[in-house]
Design a protein around this motif. Structure first.
Motif, PDB file in Angstrom:
ATOM      1  N   ASP A 190       0.838  -1.213   0.000  1.00 12.23           N
ATOM      2  CA  ASP A 190       0.000   0.000   0.000  1.00 12.23           C
ATOM      3  C   ASP A 190       0.866   1.253   0.000  1.00 12.23           C
ATOM      4  O   ASP A 190       1.167   1.801   1.046  1.00 12.23           O
ATOM      5  CB  ASP A 190      -0.918  -0.006   1.233  1.00 12.23           C
ATOM      6  N   ARG A 209     -12.296   7.032   4.796  1.00 12.15           N
ATOM      7  CA  ARG A 209     -11.402   6.838   3.635  1.00 12.15           C
ATOM      8  C   ARG A 209     -11.474   8.019   2.661  1.00 12.15           C
ATOM      9  O   ARG A 209     -10.773   8.004   1.642  1.00 12.15           O
ATOM     10  CB  ARG A 209     -11.726   5.508   2.961  1.00 12.15           C
ATOM     11  N   HIS A 242     -11.360   1.605  -4.926  1.00 10.99           N
ATOM     12  CA  HIS A 242     -11.885   0.247  -4.763  1.00 10.99           C
ATOM     13  C   HIS A 242     -13.117   0.142  -5.644  1.00 10.99           C
ATOM     14  O   HIS A 242     -14.063   0.898  -5.441  1.00 10.99           O
ATOM     15  CB  HIS A 242     -12.253   0.028  -3.311  1.00 10.99           C
ATOM     16  N   ASP A 256     -10.281  -7.082  -2.692  1.00 14.80           N
ATOM     17  CA  ASP A 256      -9.734  -6.489  -1.486  1.00 14.80           C
ATOM     18  C   ASP A 256      -9.560  -7.612  -0.455  1.00 14.80           C
ATOM     19  O   ASP A 256      -9.996  -8.744  -0.655  1.00 14.80           O
ATOM     20  CB  ASP A 256     -10.655  -5.357  -0.988  1.00 14.80           C
TER      21      ASP A 256
HETATM   22  C1  GLC Z   1      -7.296  -3.083   2.933  1.00 12.35           C
HETATM   23  C2  GLC Z   1      -7.826  -1.925   2.104  1.00 12.35           C
HETATM   24  C3  GLC Z   1      -7.159  -1.790   0.763  1.00 12.35           C
HETATM   25  C4  GLC Z   1      -5.728  -2.239   0.863  1.00 12.35           C
HETATM   26  C5  GLC Z   1      -5.734  -3.729   1.146  1.00 12.35           C
HETATM   27  C6  GLC Z   1      -4.315  -4.280   1.307  1.00 12.35           C
HETATM   28  O1  GLC Z   1      -8.350  -3.714   3.592  1.00 12.35           O
HETATM   29  O2  GLC Z   1      -9.223  -1.872   1.902  1.00 12.35           O
HETATM   30  O3  GLC Z   1      -7.278  -0.416   0.368  1.00 12.35           O
HETATM   31  O4  GLC Z   1      -5.046  -1.983  -0.357  1.00 12.35           O
HETATM   32  O5  GLC Z   1      -6.506  -4.067   2.280  1.00 12.35           O
HETATM   33  O6  GLC Z   1      -3.723  -3.746   2.437  1.00 12.35           O
END
Ligand code: GLC
Length: 736
Positions: free
Chosen positions: A107, A165, A205, A283
């Motif tokens: 991320d 978010r 998302h 996700d």
């Molecule tokens: C999280 C988030 C997503 C993120 C993913 C990996 O739950 O919703 O934005 O990229 O998991 O960490």
């Protein structure tokens, strides 16, 4: 060929010349290679490519290593460090049967180790070039650290500040959101993401996650196809048009069909209409969550619905590999469906250059991460993301010769908040706090005092005394208030938008001293700061400004940078107004002060506290001479809109000239305003520039009742201004 390429790269590395990335192989060559691989792969190996695991850790390390060796893993997330990545990649590429390389995802939302302003802050710059620049730095640092895939950009539109978010996206507007999505995809991927300083991006998302009912994260979203197409899909379409290689499907139930198993969005729109040829990853555990949603009765059904809808890769859970063989055997899923998902993933791995260059040059990590040039970009981007909300009697900019300054507040010396809620590999020790920034900015003759005053939330008011005492001694008070980084981001919805804890009381206590106060906001969402807006002379919105927050805020407060940011979200007066956004419909009874029976409230003004697109400057600008190239055009014709913007103040500054339209009457009611263009310009005192925009079918069109994108004849209004309120107005007609 490969040996020669390797030798060339080796030579360039040794020669320390800038590495010229060899372009990924051409399209049809990749498809042939995929065909050849698919023919050799067992069903187990195919299902393995659809698997994204969290990084191997102590309790499953050996099991994961064995799965890599058997070719049963498509990629890992959260594995950081070139050496560590190369270790795992070597097992896949040198020990597995088919030597298919791994993806390594992370991320990287607004920076890898050099942390930039949160995306909502960067969107406030209204400057795609700056956003592309920071994203390019993030890509270079991430790839040097072994990350070849980032779970960004987050392009969710939202109209609800309760939703935590909101901090991760570009706000409420589809046009601004689309421009920021394009800039981020360009920054991450460049023109060829096999290059050693680029990464594969992931628009997320997908889709309408930001429309969560009541602003409560993960909650149901239920909206018309019209709103989906007009508001929530455009930034994703822009990302796909910009060449994004992957999307991430969302958690939410979308009109009764969860987004991670929704054939309408994942196949009909994404593949059928947009011709997207990358892959979609779910996700985190969104596949097994289809059971909790009440779509799937069991895990096998979850796989059936997800894969059947067009989802390609499963994040963390492993239902695809567990239940896939049985579903194939029972004829519930076809081998063609599995092959198509595998093909999409292999296609991206080829485009990433992983088959030709699977390993990371471990030396780059040491020289690239957090280098002075990157830190400089962070400081400049942070200053450009700030929005001056109020500046009564030109209290700002401050003189650097002030005798004494009191820096007060729970965020004044906080090293965590400026990193924001998704701070990747960012570290608090890298952060320059506001206090440090002010101290570095002024000379030895200026006394800088500090008191925390209170906590961000909870705690007591015991610290007020010290804070008030210092304020009484000071020429001016800089008061840093807002939210902690944990109060926005994922799973961080709030029912109140007020300043948490005792912070407003602290502001009132300092205000009672009669000293001039500048409130510096550090927050991840619009806040209901009505009393502050009413009573405090200067307010600077800084969001979470990244590792150079302190220096950037000081640059702005002391006038080395003239703030030019604008709000990408509406600030409501009260949470009761939410959702509140500028591009609203007019209704049949638009609000009228003197008419009870119109759309408004008994207990609050219906207008926002600060409107979308709003932001002040230390100088003044004047817009004049709005001209249209015609007063009547055909549906397929373009119209040119020009206006003149002049800096009529005493110092250089940036203005963001914004173009809005209104389609006055159409077969579907249209918003009172829609942003269709903007330019951030720097003007010297006295300088006048002409700004030019083009309005054509793409800008004037909308989805009609049959979901066709059309331009309808009729009257249009054009507004050119410095926010979504007021501005110069003109009109034209689209002829039949
Ligand atoms: C999280 C988030 C997503 C993120 C993913 C990996 O739950 O919703 O934005 O990229 O998991 O960490």
């Amino acid at each position: 060929m490969k040996a020669v390429a390797r030798a060339l790269i080796l030579y360039l590395i040794i020669a320390k010349l800038p590495i010229i990335a060899l372009p990924a192989p051409p399209h049809d060559e990749i498809e042939r290679k995929i065909d050849a691989l698919l023919k050799q792969m067992t069903l187990e190996e195919k299902l393995g490519q659809l698997q994204l695991f969290d990084g191997p850790n102590d309790d499953n390390y050996n099991e994961r290593i064995e799965m890599i060796r058997k070719g049963l893993v498509g990629g890992f997330m959260n594995v950081l460090g070139a050496r560590r990545v190369n270790e795992l990649q070597r097992i896949a590429v040198e020990q597995s049967r088919l030597k298919i390389p791994l993806l390594f995802g992370f991320d990287v939302i607004h920076g890898y180790r050099t942390i930039f302003p949160v995306p909502l802050g960067e969107a406030s710059s209204w400057d795609p070039a700056t956003v592309e620049r920071t994203t390019s730095v993030a890509a270079a640092e991430a790839r040097a650290a072994g990350i070849n895939w980032v779970f960004a950009p987050m392009v969710d539109i939202t109209r609800d500040a309760r939703w935590g978010r909101i901090v991760e996206g570009a706000g409420e507007d589809p046009y601004l959101g689309a421009e920021m999505a394009r800039a981020r995809v360009r920054g991450f991927q460049g023109t060829d993401y096999s290059a050693p300083d680029r990464v594969l991006a992931c628009a997320k998302h997908f889709v309408a996650y930001g429309a969560a009912e009541a602003g409560r994260d993960y909650n149901t979203t239920d909206l018309s196809e019209w709103t989906l197409r007009q508001i929530y899909l455009p930034p994703f379409k822009a990302a796909v048009e910009a060449g994004v290689g992957t999307l991430m499907s969302a958690f939410n139930d979308l009109n009764g069909v969860p987004a991670s198993a929704n054939p309408f969005t994942l196949t009909r729109v994404l593949r059928g209409e947009w011709k997207f040829d990358g892959f979609v990853v779910s996700d985190y555990t969104a596949v097994p969550e289809l059971i909790a949603h009440g779509l799937a009765a069991n895990e096998a059904e979850a796989v059936y619905y997800a894969l059947g809808a067009g989802l390609d890769m499963e994040m963390v859970s492993h239902l695809f590999s567990t239940h896939g063989p049985r579903l194939i055997k029972d004829g519930k899923l076809t081998m063609e469906q599995i092959d198509e998902a595998v093909r999409r993933i292999l296609r991206i791995k080829f485009r990433l250059g992983l088959f030709d260059r699977p390993y990371v040059d471990e030396a780059r990590e040491r020289t690239l991460i957090l280098n002075p040039e990157h830190v400089k970009v962070a400081r400049e981007a942070a200053a450009r993301s700030m929005v001056l909300l109020k500046n009564e009697n030109n209290l700002l900019p401050l003189s650097k010769e002030l005798k004494s300054i009191a820096v007060i507040g729970p965020l004044a010396d906080d090293r965590n908040a400026p990193l924001g809620p998704w701070h990747a590999a960012g570290r608090p020790e890298d952060v320059v706090t506001l206090l440090a920034g002010v101290r570095a900015k002024v000379g030895p003759k200026t006394k800088v005092m500090y008191a925390k005053g209170c906590e961000i939330e909870g705690g007591s008011t015991k610290g007020f005394g010290e804070a008030v005492r210092l304020a009484q001694q000071a020429d001016v008070v800089i008061l840093a208030v807002g939210e902690s980084a944990e109060m926005s981001g994922e799973a961080a919805s709030r029912t109140s938008l007020d300043l948490p804890g005792h912070q407003l009381e602290l502001i009132k206590a300092i205000h009672a001293t009669g000293k001039p106060i500048i409130v510096v906001l550090m927050n991840g969402r619009p806040l209901t700061i009505g009393w502050v807006a009413e009573n405090v002379p200067a307010i600077l919105e800084t969001w979470f400004a990244g590792i150079q927050a302190g220096h950037a805020i000081a640059d702005v407060l002391f006038g080395d940078v003239n703030p030019g940011g604008k709000l990408p979200v509406t600030f409501p007066r009260t949470v009761g107004q939410v959702p509140l956004y500028y591009n609203h419909k007019n209704t049949g009874r638009p609000p009228q002060e003197d008419n009870k029976y119109t759309s408004k409230y008994l207990d609050a003004q219906w207008t926002p506290l600060f409107p979308f697109g709003f932001g002040l400057s230390y100088t003044q600008f004047r817009l004049t001479n709005l001209q249209l190239s015609a007063t009547r055009i055909r549906r397929d014709e373009n119209l040119t809109v020009t206006a003149e913007v002049e800096n009529i103040g005493q110092r250089p500054g940036d203005e963001v000239v914004q173009l809005y339209i209104r389609d006055v009457a159409a077969s579907v009611t249209r918003p009172v305003r829609e942003l269709k263009g903007f330019r951030r310009l720097t003007l010297q005192p006295g300088e006048k520039r002409t700004v030019r925009f083009t309005l054509g079918p793409e800008q004037l069109g909308f989805y009609d009742r049959q979901m066709r994108f059309v331009v309808e004849p009729g009257e249009f209004k054009v507004y050119v201004g410095n926010s979504s309120v007021g501005g110069l107005e003109a009109g034209f007609e689209v002829a039949d």
